[in-house]
Design a protein around this motif. Structure first.
Motif, PDB file in Angstrom:
ATOM      1  N   GLU A   1       0.731   3.661  -3.127  1.00  0.00           N
ATOM      2  CA  GLU A   1       0.021   4.922  -2.904  1.00  0.00           C
ATOM      3  C   GLU A   1       0.882   5.995  -2.254  1.00  0.00           C
ATOM      4  O   GLU A   1       0.555   7.167  -2.345  1.00  0.00           O
ATOM      5  CB  GLU A   1      -1.212   4.672  -2.028  1.00  0.00           C
TER       6      GLU A   1
ATOM      7  N   ASN B   1     -10.147  12.688 -11.575  1.00  0.00           N
ATOM      8  CA  ASN B   1     -10.032  11.289 -11.182  1.00  0.00           C
ATOM      9  C   ASN B   1      -8.973  11.098 -10.108  1.00  0.00           C
ATOM     10  O   ASN B   1      -9.182  10.357  -9.142  1.00  0.00           O
ATOM     11  CB  ASN B   1      -9.731  10.408 -12.389  1.00  0.00           C
ATOM     12  N   HIS B   2      -7.836  11.778 -10.263  1.00  0.00           N
ATOM     13  CA  HIS B   2      -6.784  11.660  -9.253  1.00  0.00           C
ATOM     14  C   HIS B   2      -7.218  12.286  -7.924  1.00  0.00           C
ATOM     15  O   HIS B   2      -6.939  11.724  -6.861  1.00  0.00           O
ATOM     16  CB  HIS B   2      -5.483  12.284  -9.745  1.00  0.00           C
TER      17      HIS B   2
ATOM     18  N   GLU C   1       0.827  -1.204   0.000  1.00  0.00           N
ATOM     19  CA  GLU C   1       0.000   0.000   0.000  1.00  0.00           C
ATOM     20  C   GLU C   1       0.863   1.257   0.000  1.00  0.00           C
ATOM     21  O   GLU C   1       0.639   2.184  -0.784  1.00  0.00           O
ATOM     22  CB  GLU C   1      -0.926  -0.011   1.217  1.00  0.00           C
TER      23      GLU C   1
ATOM     24  N   MET D   1     -10.311  12.599  -6.806  1.00  0.00           N
ATOM     25  CA  MET D   1     -11.329  11.745  -6.198  1.00  0.00           C
ATOM     26  C   MET D   1     -10.706  10.489  -5.597  1.00  0.00           C
ATOM     27  O   MET D   1     -11.159  10.012  -4.568  1.00  0.00           O
ATOM     28  CB  MET D   1     -12.424  11.406  -7.202  1.00  0.00           C
ATOM     29  N   SER D   2      -9.654   9.979  -6.209  1.00  0.00           N
ATOM     30  CA  SER D   2      -8.984   8.804  -5.646  1.00  0.00           C
ATOM     31  C   SER D   2      -8.275   9.144  -4.331  1.00  0.00           C
ATOM     32  O   SER D   2      -8.016   8.262  -3.523  1.00  0.00           O
ATOM     33  CB  SER D   2      -7.983   8.210  -6.638  1.00  0.00           C
ATOM     34  N   LEU D   3      -7.991  10.437  -4.125  1.00  0.00           N
ATOM     35  CA  LEU D   3      -7.369  10.878  -2.879  1.00  0.00           C
ATOM     36  C   LEU D   3      -8.403  11.380  -1.861  1.00  0.00           C
ATOM     37  O   LEU D   3      -8.041  11.944  -0.835  1.00  0.00           O
ATOM     38  CB  LEU D   3      -6.341  11.972  -3.169  1.00  0.00           C
TER      39      LEU D   3
ATOM     40  N   SER E   1     -14.111  15.308  -2.957  1.00  0.00           N
ATOM     41  CA  SER E   1     -15.399  15.162  -3.639  1.00  0.00           C
ATOM     42  C   SER E   1     -15.804  16.505  -4.245  1.00  0.00           C
ATOM     43  O   SER E   1     -15.382  17.562  -3.790  1.00  0.00           O
ATOM     44  CB  SER E   1     -16.472  14.665  -2.668  1.00  0.00           C
TER      45      SER E   1
ATOM     46  N   LYS F   1      -2.341  15.692  -3.159  1.00  0.00           N
ATOM     47  CA  LYS F   1      -3.686  16.271  -3.136  1.00  0.00           C
ATOM     48  C   LYS F   1      -3.622  17.791  -3.247  1.00  0.00           C
ATOM     49  O   LYS F   1      -4.353  18.395  -4.035  1.00  0.00           O
ATOM     50  CB  LYS F   1      -4.420  15.848  -1.870  1.00  0.00           C
TER      51      LYS F   1
ATOM     52  N   LYS G   1       0.580  11.539   0.004  1.00  0.00           N
ATOM     53  CA  LYS G   1      -0.797  11.694  -0.463  1.00  0.00           C
ATOM     54  C   LYS G   1      -1.275  13.127  -0.262  1.00  0.00           C
ATOM     55  O   LYS G   1      -1.912  13.704  -1.143  1.00  0.00           O
ATOM     56  CB  LYS G   1      -1.727  10.738   0.284  1.00  0.00           C
TER      57      LYS G   1
END
Length: 90
Positions: free
Chosen positions: A19, A59-60, A15, A62-64, A67, A29, A25
């Protein structure tokens, strides 16, 4: 050592490798949010590529865990279109 502990350790390593850490992260973001806020249609760019670049950023994000409200996205799209896309009222 039980198999569960071993599998959990392997999962955690995979992980972080895939990620990144929480700090990585968070930095990704923030960089993507800035890219989203400064997003503009480039001169001579087709609407297809504008949509592709914009979707990639969304998309990136939202994956982080970010919203978006549909209204916010619609307004953002209308704002970044250049003058060759005049507004029309229907």
């Amino acid at each position: 050592m039980s198999q569960c502990n071993f599998a959990k350790e392997m999962w955690d390593i995979l992980e972080v490798t895939h990620e990144g850490t929480n700090d990585v992260k968070r930095a990704r973001k923030h960089a993507l949010i800035q890219e989203y806020e400064l997003f503009r249609m480039q001169k001579g760019e087709t609407i297809f590529y504008v949509h592709k670049r914009f979707s990639h950023i969304l998309n990136h994000l939202m994956s982080l865990g970010k919203s978006f409200d549909k209204e916010e996205l619609n307004i953002k799209i209308l704002k970044f279109l250049d003058r060759s896309w005049p507004p029309k009222v229907m």
